[in-house]
Structures are given as C-alpha cells and as structure tokens.
Design a protein around this motif. Structure first.
Motif, PDB file in Angstrom:
ATOM      1  N   LEU A 219       0.815  -1.219   0.000  1.00 58.29           N
ATOM      2  CA  LEU A 219       0.000   0.000   0.000  1.00 58.29           C
ATOM      3  C   LEU A 219       0.849   1.269   0.000  1.00 58.29           C
ATOM      4  O   LEU A 219       0.362   2.338  -0.370  1.00 58.29           O
ATOM      5  CB  LEU A 219      -0.983  -0.035   1.161  1.00 58.29           C
ATOM      6  CG  LEU A 219      -1.987  -1.178   0.894  1.00 58.29           C
ATOM      7  CD1 LEU A 219      -2.737  -1.552   2.148  1.00 58.29           C
ATOM      8  CD2 LEU A 219      -2.929  -0.822  -0.231  1.00 58.29           C
ATOM      9  N   GLU A 222       0.934   1.404  -3.582  1.00 60.97           N
ATOM     10  CA  GLU A 222      -0.349   1.951  -4.095  1.00 60.97           C
ATOM     11  C   GLU A 222      -0.368   3.475  -3.993  1.00 60.97           C
ATOM     12  O   GLU A 222      -0.742   4.177  -4.940  1.00 60.97           O
ATOM     13  CB  GLU A 222      -1.508   1.334  -3.295  1.00 60.97           C
ATOM     14  CG  GLU A 222      -2.895   1.823  -3.681  1.00 60.97           C
ATOM     15  CD  GLU A 222      -3.288   3.143  -3.006  1.00 60.97           C
ATOM     16  OE1 GLU A 222      -4.025   3.922  -3.636  1.00 60.97           O
ATOM     17  OE2 GLU A 222      -2.850   3.419  -1.886  1.00 60.97           O
ATOM     18  N   ARG A 226      -0.512   6.140  -6.967  1.00 62.14           N
ATOM     19  CA  ARG A 226      -1.635   7.095  -7.043  1.00 62.14           C
ATOM     20  C   ARG A 226      -1.119   8.518  -7.234  1.00 62.14           C
ATOM     21  O   ARG A 226      -1.582   9.254  -8.106  1.00 62.14           O
ATOM     22  CB  ARG A 226      -2.482   6.973  -5.774  1.00 62.14           C
ATOM     23  CG  ARG A 226      -3.708   7.857  -5.731  1.00 62.14           C
ATOM     24  CD  ARG A 226      -4.754   7.333  -4.739  1.00 62.14           C
ATOM     25  NE  ARG A 226      -4.202   6.643  -3.602  1.00 62.14           N
ATOM     26  CZ  ARG A 226      -4.096   7.163  -2.353  1.00 62.14           C
ATOM     27  NH1 ARG A 226      -4.514   8.385  -2.107  1.00 62.14           N
ATOM     28  NH2 ARG A 226      -3.597   6.443  -1.360  1.00 62.14           N
TER      29      ARG A 226
END
Ligand code: URP
Ligand code: ZN
Ligand code: ZN
Length: 460
Positions: A219, A222, A226
């Motif tokens: 994450l 992630e 992003r």
C-alpha cells in the motif's frame, strides 16, 4: 583541465583521486576563495592538503532532514547546529530541511521564522522545502511567493495530520507546477494505516512489532502509484521521499519508462536494516520506529539493485531522531512512538559500504554511482546550481574520503546527539577525513574547525 602554475591558489588539494558522477581520475584541485578555481596537475597553492590515497569528491547533499523540528509532543533531537556539524563530520556540505506554515500565518512569514532559526545555527549551507498542508490549500496563491523566495520544492504528505486528500493533492500539484517548483511527497495510504492501527490497538496489539504490520509495503506502492498518476495527469514533476520497498520502486521505474519526470530516494535505514529490529525487547524495539517502516529481508537487496540500475536516483537520510526516553513514551501504543531515526553523519559511508564494499580495486562505475546518488543527483534535482560537482566556478564544497579508514559506528564515535544509532557496532571501511565548505576547512582528520551560523541559505 587547466594547468596553471602562477599565481598560487589559496588552497590546493594535491595527489588525490577525483571522483565525479562521470569519471575517476588523478588530479590536483585548486580553490580560490569560496570557489573551485582549477583542476589540473602540479597546481601551486599558498596552502596545500595532501590527498594521497584519498578520494576527492563533491560535498554530499542530504535533501531530506528534520533538524530541531517540532513533531507532535517532541522536537527532533539535533538542532540546526548539532545536525549540520554532524553532517559535516560525515561529509555532507548541504542539507534541505522543512518549513511548516501555521493556519494564521503566511508562507513567507513561516519561511522567515524558520530561516531566522537556521541562519544563526547552521554550519553548512541549507535549503528549505515549503510544506503544503491542509490549511495551506486556501493559500495556494502564496506558492509562487515561496518559490520566488527560494523554496524550490514543496512537501506534500499523504500521511499524518498534514495529509492531503487526493483532491487537495491535485490542487497543490497544479500550484507547484505553475510556480515552476518540484513537489516532494511522503506516499503512504493513511486511511488504511489508521484503520489497521485502530484494529490492532483494540485487540491489545500495542508493541512496536505491529508498526510495520499497520503500514503494508504493497500500500506504500499503491500510494506512490496514485500520486504519480495524479502528477502525470496534472503535468507536474514529482520526487518520492523515503522509498522503503520494491513495490514503490516498481511504480517509479514504470513512470520513468513512460517518460515521466519522476525521481525517488531511499535512506540508509531501508538499505541496511530489516523489520525484525521491531521485535527487540522494550525500548530497543521502539528506537527504529520510522515511517514508512523498515521492511522484511529481501527488500534492502531490491533497493540496492534499484540504486545501481537508476530506478532510484539518490540516498537521503530523513534524519529525524528522538531520544530513547521520548521513544519509550509510546511503549504502550506503538502508534504514539515519535517516528524517525538518525543517519545524517553516516549516510555517505553507509552508501559507500553498500555500493563498493570490499570490491578491490573498486570499479569506476561503482565509485561514480556512489558520488552520483550522494552528491550530484540531489544537487541537480533540488536546484543547487553551484554544488554537487567538481567543476571550476562551483562552490568549493569538497570531501576527502579515506577508503582505508575502518570506522566503528556508535553514539560515542558520532557527533549526532540522540544518544543512540541504529548502526551501533557496525564497522565500515571508508570514512570522510576532511570536509571543506565553500573553501573553508570544517573538519580536518577528526578535528572540528567550523562554527554556528557560517552556513548560508541557498535559494533554489
Ligand atoms: O518516521 C519518520 N520518517 N519521521 C520523519 C517524518 C517523515 O515522515 O518524513
Ligand atoms: Zn515522511
Ligand atoms: Zn522526513
């Protein structure tokens, strides 16, 4: 090359091996005043330093430090003098710290206040990133003023209380793009982190070992992906701070392959340490708490490979130490441990040890890459136009590095003030012997010759 015999230069560094991001070669280097004057052979100086057996490199640049920074209930341990003095002992001649603007303040007022603190204390040159937090979204028209005043880079958080939502990230990235600045970002997924922390604490899982389990590597990847996509949409460049794992490297490498102006840094703690240190008993497990967290075995190897290949661009420190007493205040709740570790003094040597190690003789490729990731790439990316290279006309920020020196890292052998170091007991071969900042010798074979306030703000 410019071989000149008269008149003598102020200072000549003789018989060294010069290392730049492009080349390794034997030469003398001459300094006049604050500036590199010439590189050549048989140069004549009023003062001469013999660099036989030593590497002569540009002063290292650490673009990510938190000196005397209030974070939560505490203030990070090394102030602008202690931190820059330790930096100089470790071969670092320029740093970049941070400005945070209070809701009732303008960015220019906050910059002036931080500069007033730093100017009196810094021993080496410095720059400042301007932070854009949630309360600054209403002040984005001031980004241009901050840029004009010399803050060439703007810090955006995707974690902590200063976290920006995706929409706020978009607005901030547009403003920094329009001002011609560089956004630098702490990329983590805060919603998931806070959810996992809540769940762990409710289940009585309060020890430091739950810190990395609340901040999954995938994450971090992630979040990095992003913000890279938002920056690409906006058309802004981006620099990703403190990359801890391969999941982020993959996003940066993919962005570079698309031709996007994205760079990434990692730090010694992610290169040298792994997450089992959080299992140590008592405060020992709390000391290395930092965010993103240290990762499992295998991740450091991926980061070293990324540094060698160019997927990662540089090594910084994120130097943000707290004392053992301060770290211990979070022993009943790992999420309350003040985050951050020291390495402002050992970074250059730790990178050398990892990239070159026992290679005998060291390859020119490895030596040049060491200088590139520690000195040249940080200067180029962060806009230090007269630093990071050995070229006539550049600031005479020079380090003589002794590749034969065996140095055991410990709180006693360092000049950092936290009273502990995550590298305690580690013996490295290769350590800085002489540090010169704008022509002034600050460190000579272990002796401190610098003083507070001699460093200068560098507008970038
Ligand atoms: O835990 C860390 N890294 N503390 C310093 C602040 C930051 O996130 O860079
Ligand atoms: Zn951060
Ligand atoms: Zn940081």
């Amino acid at each position: 090359m410019n071989a000149q015999t008269t008149p003598p230069y102020d200072l000549v560094i003789r018989h060294g091996t010069l290392i730049t991001a492009d080349a390794v070669y034997a030469a003398d280097l001459a300094i006049n005043g604050e500036t590199i004057a010439a590189i050549g052979h048989n140069l004549d100086g009023r003062r001469v330093i013999d660099a036989t057996g030593r590497y002569v490199i540009p002063g290292a640049i650490d673009i990510h430090v938190h000196l005397g920074m209030p974070i939560g209930r505490f203030t990070s341990t090394d102030d602008f003098y202690d931190g820059t003095r330790a930096a100089a002992f470790g071969g670092t001649t320029a740093i970049v710290d941070f400005v945070e603007t209070r809701p009732d303040e303008t960015m220019l007022a906050a910059l002036a206040a931080r500069r007033a603190l730093a100017d009196e204390r810094v021993a080496v040159d410095y720059g400042l990133h301007m932070t854009i937090g949630p309360s600054d979204i209403a002040k984005l028209d001031q980004v241009r003023d901050a840029r004009t005043a010399g803050c060439g880079s703007f810090k955006l958080y995707m974690a902590y209380g200063l976290r920006l939502t995706d929409g706020e990230l978009l607005l901030a990235l547009e403003a920094v793009r329009d001002a011609g600045g560089l956004p630098v970002v702490h990329a983590e997924n805060w919603d998931i982190i806070t959810t996992l922390i809540r769940r762990n604490l409710a289940a009585g899982r309060t020890e430091p070992r739950w810190h990395p389990r609340s901040r999954p590597a995938a994450l971090e990847g992630e979040a990095a992906g992003r913000v890279i996509d938002i920056a690409a949409h906006v058309g802004a460049p981006l620099h990703i701070f403190h990359v801890s794992c391969a999941a982020v490297v993959e996003r940066i490498a993919a962005a570079k392959a698309r031709g996007l102006p994205i760079t990434g840094e990692t730090c010694p703690q992610y290169l040298w340490l792994t997450d089992e240190v959080f299992d140590r008993p008592g405060v020992l497990g709390a000391l290395p708490v930092c965010s993103p967290p240290l990762r499992p075995a295998g991740e450091p190897e991926a980061l070293w490979a990324a540094l060698r290949s160019g997927a990662l661009d540089m090594v910084t420190t994120d130097h943000c130490p707290f004392t053992a007493e301060e770290k211990a205040t979070g022993l009943g709740d790992y999420s309350a441990i003040p985050g951050g570790v020291p390495s402002i003094e050992s970074r250059l040597a730790l990178v050398y040890a990892g990239l070159i190690g026992d290679e005998e003789p060291p390859s020119a490729t490895a030596l040049s890459r060491w200088v590139e990731v520690s000195c040249t790439a940080p200067a180029r990316r962060l806009g230090f136009r007269r630093k990071g290279a050995l070229l006539p006309g550049y600031d005479a920020d020079i380090v003589l590095f002794d590749p034969a020196r065996e140095f055991t890292i410990s709180p006693a052998s360092l000049h950092e003030k936290a009273g502990w170091t995550p590298y305690d007991g580690l013996m490295v071969r290769g350590w800085p012997a002489v540090t010169i900042s704008r022509g002034e010798v600050l460190v000579m074979d272990g002796e401190w010759l610098g003083r507070p306030g001699r460093g200068r703000f560098v507008a970038r």
